[in-house]
Design an enzyme around this catalytic site. Structure first.
Site, mmCIF file in Angstrom:
data_model
loop_
_atom_site.group_PDB
_atom_site.id
_atom_site.type_symbol
_atom_site.label_atom_id
_atom_site.label_comp_id
_atom_site.label_asym_id
_atom_site.label_seq_id
_atom_site.Cartn_x
_atom_site.Cartn_y
_atom_site.Cartn_z
ATOM 1 N N LYS A 170 -2.082 1.518 -3.985
ATOM 2 C CA LYS A 170 -2.818 2.010 -3.184
ATOM 3 C C LYS A 170 -3.111 3.471 -4.460
ATOM 4 C CE LYS A 170 -3.302 4.196 1.045
ATOM 5 N NZ LYS A 170 -2.553 4.010 2.556
ATOM 6 N N SER A 191 -5.091 1.806 6.241
ATOM 7 C CA SER A 191 -5.908 2.213 5.066
ATOM 8 C C SER A 191 -5.437 1.804 4.311
ATOM 9 C CB SER A 191 -5.575 4.102 5.361
ATOM 10 O OG SER A 191 -4.519 4.252 4.731
ATOM 11 N N SER A 236 -0.588 2.318 7.988
ATOM 12 C CA SER A 236 -1.423 1.853 7.612
ATOM 13 C C SER A 236 -1.041 0.717 6.393
ATOM 14 C CB SER A 236 -1.263 3.157 6.280
ATOM 15 O OG SER A 236 -2.386 3.540 7.476
HETATM 16 N N1 GLN Z 1 -4.464 4.246 11.002
HETATM 17 C C1 GLN Z 1 -3.123 5.952 10.944
HETATM 18 C C2 GLN Z 1 -4.587 7.085 11.015
HETATM 19 O O1 GLN Z 1 -5.084 7.524 10.699
HETATM 20 C C3 GLN Z 1 -2.782 5.778 10.203
HETATM 21 C C4 GLN Z 1 -2.752 6.054 8.738
HETATM 22 C C5 GLN Z 1 -1.721 5.707 8.141
HETATM 23 O O2 GLN Z 1 -0.984 5.029 8.086
HETATM 24 N N2 GLN Z 1 -1.978 6.024 6.562
HETATM 25 O O3 GLN Z 1 -4.054 8.123 10.950
#
Ligand code: GLN
Length: 495
Positions: free
Chosen positions: A80, A155, A179
């Site tokens: 990532k 994400s 994410s």
């Molecule tokens: N969807 C969540 C957010 O936007 C989780 C994001 C993540 O785990 N990095 O904060």
């Protein structure tokens, strides 16, 4: 030949080790696959074929010379793009970091390389990890391999989609509030968010330090366990990383094993079904999750309904804590320490700063504003402190539940993957989708998403498993059980 991309990492590794194939040959085939498939998926932000081929040749040489070989020998791993890799751009899918090349490796990268894995490139994501659909990327959205008009989840959308579409057998994602698990659910692959502190965060570009963890994504449980074994454990560069002796009375190196189904059934795991949460999901999700629960019952797992109190407050607490930490973390992007070539000539400080920071995307700006607000004088007690109290209450709820159960079951996501563009302008709708995933981040406990089935439209549905701190082995066992029964490692999109 020509089909090597279909093999899971551990099988490829065996073939390379046994000299049935050369690492170089395998990697070249994989590049062809990536070049063809990623035009449709958009999972890679950067790749460095030359240095990767060099690494593959070194591995072949090591084998020839009878040198000591690592546990992940020749396994290509996608990373990532918020995890630092020396010499490779680490953009966090943000315009503001489009030129940034880190001068050091994240600890997880050093550990993967020590085991002879091959770092193949950097993967697309929501900018700085803020999002649930991988649409908030400076490099464009990631497309779902099962239907390219749909989101891949986020994400870590690039990390899950690249594994699902057989471009890499294994990848790393990061999970602050879901994410890793959300895109794994949407793309039908396996992903684990480890216990807070199990994996070093050194070299991970911080979004919300107290919530996030790096974790592996793969198509088989063996690959998950092998990768987790390689990256976990104490790191003196990350003071929140745990030493195995400090955790749950285990006085040995963390090491996860793959047991036989009989062995797993013999452990008599107690399974709790978080009924109050399952009820709020879309009916196809609910049906699929109930089928999985029935499978457990048919195999004599002790399965009982339960509930988690105060979960209604968890989402608000998460978004207060996550944005508060984000607003502080993102203040470092001032184009002085990190950034690109912007000539400060002719600007005074404030206008230079806003000029530079206008390069953040809309969602990131929104988070910085909300985070600054909840921390501001006069509101701190009303929002931030209250959120911390809720966090503690949720943690206590889980402590109670894990006195009764070894593993808790709920869906990963409340709905099916949705169309690209459908929710991009509806931030609150997107935030609400994190309702099942944020719980484990608030509590610091491990959670895994495994493929559970498909909707009638052919869209993937994921099952989420939660266990107590440092009890990743239970998740690996239950996932192994389902993998054996469902053969979900054979569910592969035709792309
Ligand atoms: N969807 C969540 C957010 O936007 C989780 C994001 C993540 O785990 N990095 O904060």
């Amino acid at each position: 030949m020509g089909e090597l991309h279909k093999l899971p990492g551990y099988q490829v590794s065996q073939k390379i080790r046994n000299q049935e194939i050369f690492a170089e040959e395998y990697i070249s085939q994989l590049f062809e696959r990536i070049d063809k498939v990623d035009l449709k998926i958009n999972s890679f932000i950067s790749k460095n074929y030359e240095s990767v081929l060099l690494k593959a040749k070194q591995i072949d040489k090591k084998i020839k010379n009878n040198e000591k070989l690592g546990s992940l020998l020749g396994i290509p791993i996608g990373i990532k793009d918020n995890i630092s890799v020396l010499g490779l751009k680490t953009t966090c899918a943000s315009r503001i970091l489009q030129e940034y090349v880190p001068p050091y490796n994240a600890t997880v990268i050093d550990r993967l390389e020590k085991q002879d894995a091959i770092i193949i490139g950097k993967l697309n994501m929501d900018e700085f990890g803020m999002g649930t659909s991988s649409e908030f990327s400076h490099y464009g959205p990631v497309h779902n391999p099962w239907n390219q008009e749909y989101v891949a989840g986020g994400s870590s959308g690039g990390s899950a989609a690249a594994v699902s579409s057989l471009q890499v057998p294994v990848s790393l994602g990061s999970d602050t509030g879901g994410s890793i698990r959300c895109p794994c659910s949407f793309c039908s692959v396996i992903g684990i968010k480890p216990t807070y502190g199990l994996v070093s965060r050194y070299g991970l570009v911080s979004y919300s330090n107290s919530l996030e963890q790096i974790g592996p994504i793969a198509r088989t449980v063996v690959d998950i366990a092998m990768t987790l074994n390689a990256i976990c454990g104490r790191d003196s560069n990350d003071n929140t990383s745990a030493s195995s002796s400090a955790s749950a009375g285990i006085d040995q190196q963390f090491e996860y094993k793959i047991d036989s189904v009989d062995g797993i059934l013999g452990k008599n795991y107690k399974v709790g079904i978080i009924d109050n949460l399952i009820d709020s999901s879309e009916y196809q999700v609910k049906e699929t999750v109930h089928k999985k629960i029935n499978l457990l019952k048919e195999h004599d797992f002790s399965v009982h309904k339960t509930k988690i109190n105060y979960s209604d407050f968890a989402l608000a607490a998460y978004y207060v804590i996550a944005t508060a930490e984000a607003s502080s973390n993102l203040s470092r992007f001032d184009n002085i320490r990190y950034g690109f070539n912007y000539n400060p000539e002719g600007y005074e400080w404030n206008s230079y700063s806003s000029h530079v920071r206008s390069n953040f995307g809309e969602e990131v700006k929104r988070r910085i504003l909300v985070g600054s607000f909840v921390l501001s004088a006069g509101y701190y007690g009303k929002y931030y402190l209250k959120a911390q109290k809720i966090r503690k209450i949720i943690k206590n709820e889980f402590n109670k539940l894990f006195k009764l159960f070894d593993v808790l079951v709920l869906p990963t996501m409340p709905i099916l993957p949705f169309r690209i563009g459908e929710k991009v302008a509806k931030p609150l709708e997107l935030y609400n989708l994190d309702i099942y995933t944020i719980l484990s981040n608030l509590a610091g406990i491990p959670a895994m998403s495994i493929p559970a089935g498909f909707s009638k439209e052919g869209l993937p549905i994921g099952l989420q498993l939660l266990s107590n701190e440092f009890n990743e082995q239970v998740l690996i066992d239950i996932a192994t059980f389902f993998e054996h029964k469902d053969k979900f490692n054979e569910w592969i999109p035709s792309i």
